[in-house]
Design a protein around this motif. Structure first.
Motif, short mmCIF file in Angstrom:
data_model
loop_
_atom_site.label_atom_id
_atom_site.label_comp_id
_atom_site.label_asym_id
_atom_site.label_seq_id
_atom_site.Cartn_x
_atom_site.Cartn_y
_atom_site.Cartn_z
N ASP A 141 85.87 19.71 -66.98
CA ASP A 141 85.75 21.09 -67.44
C ASP A 141 85.37 22.08 -66.34
N LEU A 142 85.23 21.62 -65.11
CA LEU A 142 84.83 22.45 -63.98
C LEU A 142 86.06 23.04 -63.31
N THR A 143 86.01 24.34 -63.03
CA THR A 143 87.09 24.98 -62.28
C THR A 143 86.65 25.17 -60.82
N ALA A 144 87.61 25.45 -59.96
CA ALA A 144 87.29 25.69 -58.55
C ALA A 144 86.38 26.92 -58.43
N ASP A 145 86.63 27.96 -59.23
CA ASP A 145 85.77 29.14 -59.19
C ASP A 145 84.35 28.80 -59.62
N ASP A 146 84.23 27.96 -60.67
CA ASP A 146 82.90 27.51 -61.09
C ASP A 146 82.19 26.80 -59.93
N LEU A 147 82.91 25.92 -59.27
CA LEU A 147 82.32 25.15 -58.17
C LEU A 147 81.87 26.07 -57.04
N MET A 148 82.70 27.04 -56.66
CA MET A 148 82.32 27.96 -55.58
C MET A 148 81.09 28.78 -55.97
N THR A 149 80.98 29.16 -57.23
CA THR A 149 79.81 29.89 -57.69
C THR A 149 78.56 29.01 -57.62
N LEU A 150 78.70 27.77 -58.05
CA LEU A 150 77.57 26.83 -57.99
C LEU A 150 77.14 26.59 -56.54
N LEU A 151 78.11 26.42 -55.66
CA LEU A 151 77.79 26.22 -54.24
C LEU A 151 77.06 27.43 -53.66
N ALA A 152 77.54 28.63 -53.98
CA ALA A 152 76.87 29.84 -53.50
C ALA A 152 75.44 29.91 -54.03
N GLY A 153 75.25 29.50 -55.29
CA GLY A 153 73.92 29.49 -55.87
C GLY A 153 72.99 28.51 -55.17
N VAL A 154 73.50 27.32 -54.88
CA VAL A 154 72.69 26.32 -54.18
C VAL A 154 72.32 26.83 -52.78
N LEU A 155 73.29 27.41 -52.09
CA LEU A 155 73.01 27.93 -50.75
C LEU A 155 71.97 29.05 -50.81
N HIS A 156 72.08 29.90 -51.80
CA HIS A 156 71.08 30.96 -51.96
C HIS A 156 69.70 30.36 -52.25
N ALA A 157 69.65 29.39 -53.12
CA ALA A 157 68.37 28.75 -53.47
C ALA A 157 67.73 28.08 -52.26
N LEU A 158 68.54 27.50 -51.40
CA LEU A 158 68.00 26.80 -50.24
C LEU A 158 67.33 27.75 -49.24
N ARG A 159 67.71 29.00 -49.28
CA ARG A 159 67.09 29.93 -48.34
C ARG A 159 66.23 30.99 -49.01
N ALA A 160 66.06 30.89 -50.30
CA ALA A 160 65.33 31.92 -51.04
C ALA A 160 63.85 31.98 -50.69
N HIS A 161 63.25 30.86 -50.39
CA HIS A 161 61.81 30.82 -50.10
C HIS A 161 61.57 30.11 -48.76
N PRO A 162 61.76 30.82 -47.65
CA PRO A 162 61.63 30.18 -46.34
C PRO A 162 60.26 29.55 -46.09
N ALA A 163 59.22 30.07 -46.70
CA ALA A 163 57.88 29.51 -46.49
C ALA A 163 57.74 28.14 -47.15
N ALA A 164 58.45 27.93 -48.23
CA ALA A 164 58.42 26.65 -48.94
C ALA A 164 59.85 26.26 -49.30
N PRO A 165 60.65 25.88 -48.30
CA PRO A 165 62.06 25.62 -48.55
C PRO A 165 62.29 24.40 -49.45
N MET A 166 63.35 24.50 -50.24
CA MET A 166 63.74 23.40 -51.10
C MET A 166 64.36 22.31 -50.23
N ASP A 167 64.18 21.08 -50.60
CA ASP A 167 64.77 19.95 -49.88
C ASP A 167 66.28 19.98 -50.09
N GLU A 168 67.01 20.09 -48.99
CA GLU A 168 68.47 20.18 -49.04
C GLU A 168 69.09 18.96 -49.72
N ARG A 169 68.58 17.77 -49.40
CA ARG A 169 69.13 16.54 -49.99
C ARG A 169 68.93 16.52 -51.50
#
Length: 185
Positions: A141-169
């Protein structure tokens, strides 16, 4: 372009990639010229503005991702290739402020300049996704647009709090668990 001019351009691009990745768009062009071992005039001859240099850096990064996606498409296991590419994209993009800015739509507006390469990346990611879905590894049920949006969200989340960064793995693991076919309810 003469060989020395091409070499200087490549030196500037590599230095700019590192500088933008470390410092974001605020890095002064003179600092990039010093890192490249060239004078400011050489930098400005190739890239008259910071925006032009930034666009060239983003364009090159996207081309590298397109190439990696194409290589991944040739893998024997489409599911493993897809998940490996997702992890690669996050691993490459997360620490690089410039690509994250471009993917997230922040910073300098380079969308027009790199739109063809970004569209090519979306197409390649879409092909990887479709192959992984046909193999039964990724939820249907996943589209390529859905995936790109999810990826952008993960990338944003990974840099949202530089003082306490989320574990990339952890972020990649949670994302891939949600993309897996077994996650469909």
């Amino acid at each position: 372009m003469r060989a020395d001019a091409r070499r200087n351009r490549d030196l500037v691009l590599r230095a700019a990639q590192d500088a933008f990745a470390e410092e974001g768009l605020a890095v002064p062009l003179d600092r990039i010229a010093r890192r490249a071992g060239v004078g400011p005039g050489t930098l400005y001859r190739h890239f008259p503005t910071k925006e032009a240099l930034f666009e060239a850096v983003v364009h090159e990064r996207l081309r590298q991702l397109v190439g990696h996606a194409r290589e991944s498409a040739a893998a024997a296991d489409p599911g493993a290739a897809f998940f490996d590419f997702v992890a690669h994209l996050v691993r490459e993009a997360a620490p690089k402020q410039d690509l994250v800015d471009a993917l997230g739509g922040a910073g300098v507006d380079v969308r027009t300049a790199v739109s063809a390469t970004a569209a090519e990346l979306r197409d390649e990611v879409g092909r990887l996704l479709a192959a992984a879905q046909r193999s039964g590894a990724v939820r249907p049920d996943l589209t390529a647009d859905d995936l790109m949006t999810l990826l952008a969200g993960v990338l944003h989340a990974l840099r949202a709090h530089p003082a306490a960064p989320m574990d990339e793995r952890l972020a990649v693991s949670v994302l891939c668990d949600g993309l897996a076919a077994r996650a469909v309810r």
